[in-house]
Write an enzyme that holds these catalytic residues in place. Structure first.
Site, short mmCIF file in Angstrom:
data_model
loop_
_atom_site.label_atom_id
_atom_site.label_comp_id
_atom_site.label_asym_id
_atom_site.label_seq_id
_atom_site.Cartn_x
_atom_site.Cartn_y
_atom_site.Cartn_z
N HIS A 32 -38.85 49.19 -18.14
CA HIS A 32 -39.95 48.87 -18.99
C HIS A 32 -39.39 49.01 -20.55
CE1 HIS A 32 -43.01 48.84 -15.86
NE2 HIS A 32 -42.32 49.87 -15.47
N ASP A 49 -40.30 55.00 -14.29
CA ASP A 49 -40.93 54.17 -13.01
C ASP A 49 -40.30 52.96 -13.04
OD1 ASP A 49 -42.23 54.00 -15.30
OD2 ASP A 49 -43.83 52.87 -14.45
N GLU A 50 -40.27 52.46 -11.69
CA GLU A 50 -39.95 51.04 -11.59
C GLU A 50 -38.87 50.57 -12.39
OE1 GLU A 50 -44.51 49.16 -10.84
OE2 GLU A 50 -43.80 49.28 -12.85
N ALA A 51 -37.50 51.24 -12.23
CA ALA A 51 -36.54 50.86 -12.81
C ALA A 51 -35.52 50.04 -11.84
CB ALA A 51 -35.80 51.98 -13.04
#
Length: 492
Positions: free
Chosen positions: A232, A295-297
């Protein structure tokens, strides 16, 4: 909180005073805030006076600190009778929460900004109350769509009214960087210049951010800034070419996809960048927490991810703060006092209950933010005009009719730091949009964070929630009139 009924009622009269039986500046500040909430609609002067000793005059509202009171640092007692009102607590925070209860006991028109006819009555009750969880949070994403300082203050006010004490501000993501960093000025000037859909974006100057932190602190709310990494991060990568492995900056991003960006895990400039950013954010943030996201790496390998998070936590600790991270950080070696914010996983998910238990064994605690319950950006129904639905549809009952210990049956109450409602802004363009998704779900999530699990029921709560409609109207809140709630004037 179950008020104990008593005889009669209290009537706020034009000559009423607020009397503070303490010299603590924070307690005096609570009295001035309470007077400020009551003056516009009542039209009464409501002076705040120091106690002169002896009995307070009839009709007074008395605020007192009693350090030995057994309701804890945030608990309080509230006694209302025909002769007056007494608010007492061990600490000023408790007085503040007593004042919020008092506001909600007044007729809803007390929240209007112009003089109303009254009368301003309160039922005679005796209340002793304290919170269940220490962490009672509201998260606002300002990276995907920017919200002005005035908008953020308004949302802080809503959080305060419902006794929330953490305001988590998502400041950096793929779509925008929203805080001035003087050592890396292009982050805000360029990385903050757009948002989802290609709008103008925006960012907070350091003085604006400091003012928001102070505004929250006056309401006993700790501001928790989030700088999401290592994924992100497109807004940062677009701002500085040297942060990219290729040495070339990608374009700014205005879409809603996730998982495509990553800082360079093995370039030392990454950690110089991170240390500079954390140093400035830490210096501006009076509270003890910095949220690293995590998150969401999806573009970072598992081993690189662990290396980055553990090094990032060391940087955060070096600047005197504790790390908060989304649930993926539970896979890492964490330092005691860290916080893991659970957001999507079932026990069989990518981060399971065993990962959360392992984090707890290291001294970390869990913040409950399950997407299908606490994500305010989920649609109410399939035809809701705002919101997403990756975690399902979250009607008002879904957001209220659950308990953290039921959601995580393998965890004990002591493993949980608390509950946080999250509002992501992919579909939001205004304060009214944010209000529509937050209300009426936010009060229910706040009650889960504050009240014991015993005694709560949806059938009873929906009636109390319906009674808040005139208050929402008086405050000018744009709320969703769920068909699950018997709103005044509607037949269900």
């Amino acid at each position: 909180m179950v008020p104990a009924p008593g005889p009669g009622e209290f009537v706020l009269e034009p000559g009423a005073t607020l009397i503070v039986e303490s010299r603590d500046p924070a307690a005096v500040g609570v009295a001035h805030q309470l007077a400020g909430w009551l003056r516009p609609a009542s039209g009464y002067p409501l002076p705040v006076l120091a106690s002169a000793g002896g009995e307070a005059p009839a009709g007074s509202l008395v605020l007192a600190l009693h350090p030995g009171q057994q309701a804890g640092e945030e608990g309080y007692s509230l006694a209302i009778g025909p002769e007056g009102v007494a608010l007492s607590a061990a600490q000023p925070a408790g007085l503040f929460y007593a004042a919020q209860t008092l506001r909600q006991l007044f007729p809803p028109a007390i929240e209007r900004s112009a003089v109303q006819p009254g009368p301003w009555t309160l039922p005679a009750v005796a209340i002793v109350d304290r919170p269940r969880f220490a962490w009672r949070g509201f998260m606002l994403d300002v990276a995907r769509h920017f919200f002005t300082p005035a908008d953020v203050r308004r949302l802080i006010d809503y959080a305060a009214l419902y006794k929330l004490n953490r305001f988590h501000l998502g400041l950096a993501n793929d779509q925008g960087w929203r805080l001035e960093i003087r050592s890396w000025p292009r982050l805000a000037a360029y990385g903050g210049s757009t948002e989802i859909g290609g709008g103008p974006g925006g960012y907070y100057t350091q003085s604006e951010y400091a003012e928001l932190a102070a505004y929250a602190a006056e309401r006993f709310i700790t501001l928790v800034p989030e700088i999401d990494a290592p994924g992100h991060t497109n807004a940062a990568l677009a701002s500085y070419a040297e942060l990219n492995l290729s040495g070339e900056a990608p374009p700014l991003y205005t879409g809603i996809e996730v998982g495509f960006s990553s800082l360079c895990i093995h370039k030392e400039i990454t950690y110089r960048f991170l240390s500079d950013v954390i140093a400035e954010v830490a210096a501006l943030t009076p509270g003890p927490y910095i949220h690293i996201g995590g998150d969401e790496a999806h573009s970072t390998s598992p081993d690189d991810y662990v290396y980055f998070i553990e090094r990032a936590e060391a940087i955060i600790r070096a600047h005197g703060k504790q790390m908060v991270g989304w649930e993926e950080v539970a896979r890492c070696r964490l330092q005691p006092g860290s916080l893991v914010q659970q957001w999507k996983s079932a026990p069989s998910g990518p981060v399971g209950i065993r990962d959360l238990q392992a984090a707890g064994a290291q001294g970390a605690r869990i913040i409950a933010s399950p997407g299908g319950r606490a994500y305010l950006d989920m649609k109410y129904t399939a035809d809701s005009p705002l919101g997403l639905q990756w975690a399902g549809l979250v009607e008002v009952r879904d957001a209220y009719d659950w308990d953290p210990l039921s959601e995580y049956p393998a965890l004990a109450e002591g493993d949980l730091a608390g509950v946080e409602a999250a509002l992501w802004s992919e579909t939001l363009r205004s304060l009214a949009d944010a209000e529509y998704l937050a209300f009426p779900r936010l009060p229910g999530l706040a009650e889960i964070a504050w009240s014991p699990r015993e005694g709560r029921s949806w059938e009873e709560y929906r009636l109390r929630l319906a009674a808040h409609a005139p208050r929402f109207d008086a405050m000018g809140i744009n709320y969703y009139r769920s068909p699950q709630v018997p709103w005044p004037g509607e037949t269900l």
